[in-house]
Design a protein around this motif. Structure first.
Motif, PDB file in Angstrom:
ATOM      1  N   SER A  58      67.276  24.652  10.045  1.00 40.15           N
ATOM      2  CA  SER A  58      68.778  25.041   9.644  1.00 40.15           C
ATOM      3  C   SER A  58      68.479  26.284   8.455  1.00 40.15           C
ATOM      4  CB  SER A  58      69.434  23.969   9.095  1.00 40.15           C
ATOM      5  OG  SER A  58      69.106  23.409   7.840  1.00 40.15           O
ATOM      6  N   TYR A  59      69.678  27.058   8.714  1.00 43.11           N
ATOM      7  CA  TYR A  59      69.671  28.235   7.727  1.00 43.11           C
ATOM      8  C   TYR A  59      69.753  27.894   6.368  1.00 43.11           C
ATOM      9  CZ  TYR A  59      69.110  31.285  11.526  1.00 43.11           C
ATOM     10  OH  TYR A  59      68.475  32.009  12.687  1.00 43.11           O
ATOM     11  N   GLN A  60      70.455  26.548   6.189  1.00 47.19           N
ATOM     12  CA  GLN A  60      70.707  26.022   4.848  1.00 47.19           C
ATOM     13  C   GLN A  60      69.476  25.233   4.263  1.00 47.19           C
ATOM     14  OE1 GLN A  60      72.782  25.603   7.650  1.00 47.19           O
ATOM     15  NE2 GLN A  60      74.294  27.255   6.850  1.00 47.19           N
ATOM     16  N   SER A 102      72.916  27.239  14.456  1.00 47.55           N
ATOM     17  CA  SER A 102      73.751  28.119  14.252  1.00 47.55           C
ATOM     18  C   SER A 102      73.724  28.737  12.630  1.00 47.55           C
ATOM     19  CB  SER A 102      75.464  27.705  14.362  1.00 47.55           C
ATOM     20  OG  SER A 102      75.663  26.533  13.580  1.00 47.55           O
ATOM     21  N   HIS A 103      74.241  29.811  12.287  1.00 48.06           N
ATOM     22  CA  HIS A 103      73.904  30.282  11.036  1.00 48.06           C
ATOM     23  C   HIS A 103      74.816  29.742  10.079  1.00 48.06           C
ATOM     24  CE1 HIS A 103      71.978  33.312  13.665  1.00 48.06           C
ATOM     25  NE2 HIS A 103      71.321  33.681  12.594  1.00 48.06           N
ATOM     26  N   ASP A 104      76.108  29.090  10.500  1.00 40.72           N
ATOM     27  CA  ASP A 104      76.782  28.425   9.356  1.00 40.72           C
ATOM     28  C   ASP A 104      76.583  27.005   9.271  1.00 40.72           C
ATOM     29  OD1 ASP A 104      77.872  27.496  11.799  1.00 40.72           O
ATOM     30  OD2 ASP A 104      79.912  28.024  11.527  1.00 40.72           O
ATOM     31  N   GLY A 105      75.438  26.563  10.422  1.00 36.93           N
ATOM     32  CA  GLY A 105      75.151  25.158  10.191  1.00 36.93           C
ATOM     33  C   GLY A 105      76.039  23.964  10.917  1.00 36.93           C
ATOM     34  N   SER A 106      76.972  24.711  11.717  1.00 31.05           N
ATOM     35  CA  SER A 106      78.043  23.813  12.252  1.00 31.05           C
ATOM     36  C   SER A 106      77.582  23.099  13.670  1.00 31.05           C
ATOM     37  CB  SER A 106      79.408  24.416  12.364  1.00 31.05           C
ATOM     38  OG  SER A 106      79.447  25.451  13.183  1.00 31.05           O
ATOM     39  N   ASP A 164      76.581  36.006  14.040  1.00 32.31           N
ATOM     40  CA  ASP A 164      78.094  35.824  13.774  1.00 32.31           C
ATOM     41  C   ASP A 164      78.364  34.444  14.608  1.00 32.31           C
ATOM     42  OD1 ASP A 164      78.105  36.212  16.577  1.00 32.31           O
ATOM     43  OD2 ASP A 164      79.782  38.150  16.163  1.00 32.31           O
ATOM     44  N   ASP A 165      77.446  33.588  15.174  1.00 25.61           N
ATOM     45  CA  ASP A 165      77.772  32.392  15.938  1.00 25.61           C
ATOM     46  C   ASP A 165      78.685  32.452  16.926  1.00 25.61           C
ATOM     47  OD1 ASP A 165      75.692  31.021  14.056  1.00 25.61           O
ATOM     48  OD2 ASP A 165      77.319  30.513  12.514  1.00 25.61           O
ATOM     49  N   LYS A 166      78.990  33.551  17.527  1.00 24.79           N
ATOM     50  CA  LYS A 166      79.842  33.610  18.518  1.00 24.79           C
ATOM     51  C   LYS A 166      79.247  33.659  20.063  1.00 24.79           C
ATOM     52  CE  LYS A 166      83.365  35.567  15.698  1.00 24.79           C
ATOM     53  NZ  LYS A 166      84.453  36.791  15.516  1.00 24.79           N
TER      54      LYS A 166
END
Length: 176
Positions: free
Chosen positions: A14-16, A58-62, A101-103
């Motif tokens: 994960s990016y986190q 995803s980059h935001d971890g969601s 941008d996770d889109k």
């Protein structure tokens, strides 16, 4: 804790940095917490009916994306690890990637890589100039999301192709 009962095909951080996902021929994806000396299994994702070849966070971890020989890409929400969407393909999925941008989601199969809007809308489109005998074996977006690198395996050899994900047009290629 046993990682998987069969071959591990893909891993992703994960990016986190606190979760690792592993994908396997045992048809599962496992999520591992990395915050202690020993990895702690936090979830096993069931849903694929064949080998799971690729995973991406995803980059935001969601959410997490997985691609399988069962001809699907599956989207799983995090941290609850529940499946929210299945995207159907004509062939087994060997590579997956998520735009910065996770889109946008990219799923690579035999003869094509398909880009999907995150909501699964029909605005998705295939990348151009991929022949029927090409196996898309790797995908990754550039850090700014303006291009998509595609690793291709063909009978004659391998190539790396760079595409514009907004249009599906080929921007450059390096063969063999």
């Amino acid at each position: 804790q046993k990682a998987h009962s069969k071959r591990i095909c893909s891993v992703a951080y994960s990016y986190q940095g606190s979760i690792v996902a592993s994908a396997s021929d045992d048809k599962t994806v496992k999520l591992w917490n990395t915050e202690s000396e020993e990895l702690q299994l936090t979830a096993t994702l069931h849903g694929h009916s064949d080998w799971v070849n690729s995973v991406a966070f995803s980059h935001d971890g969601s959410f997490l994306l997985s691609g399988s020989d069962d001809k699907t890409c599956r989207i799983w929400t995090l941290p609850d690890a529940s499946e929210v969407r299945t995207l159907q393909h004509d062939f087994g999925v060997y590579a997956v990637a998520i735009s910065p941008d996770d889109k946008t989601i990219a799923c690579g199969c035999r003869s094509k890589a398909v880009l999907w809007a995150m909501d699964g809308s029909s605005s998705s489109h295939p990348l151009r100039k991929l022949a029927m005998d090409v196996l898309v074996s790797g995908l990754d977006f550039s850090p700014d999301g303006s291009t998509l690198a595609v690793g291709c395996h063909e009978m004659e050899g391998s190539s790396i192709r760079i595409y514009n994900p907004m249009t599906g047009d080929l921007c450059g290629e390096c063969e063999k």
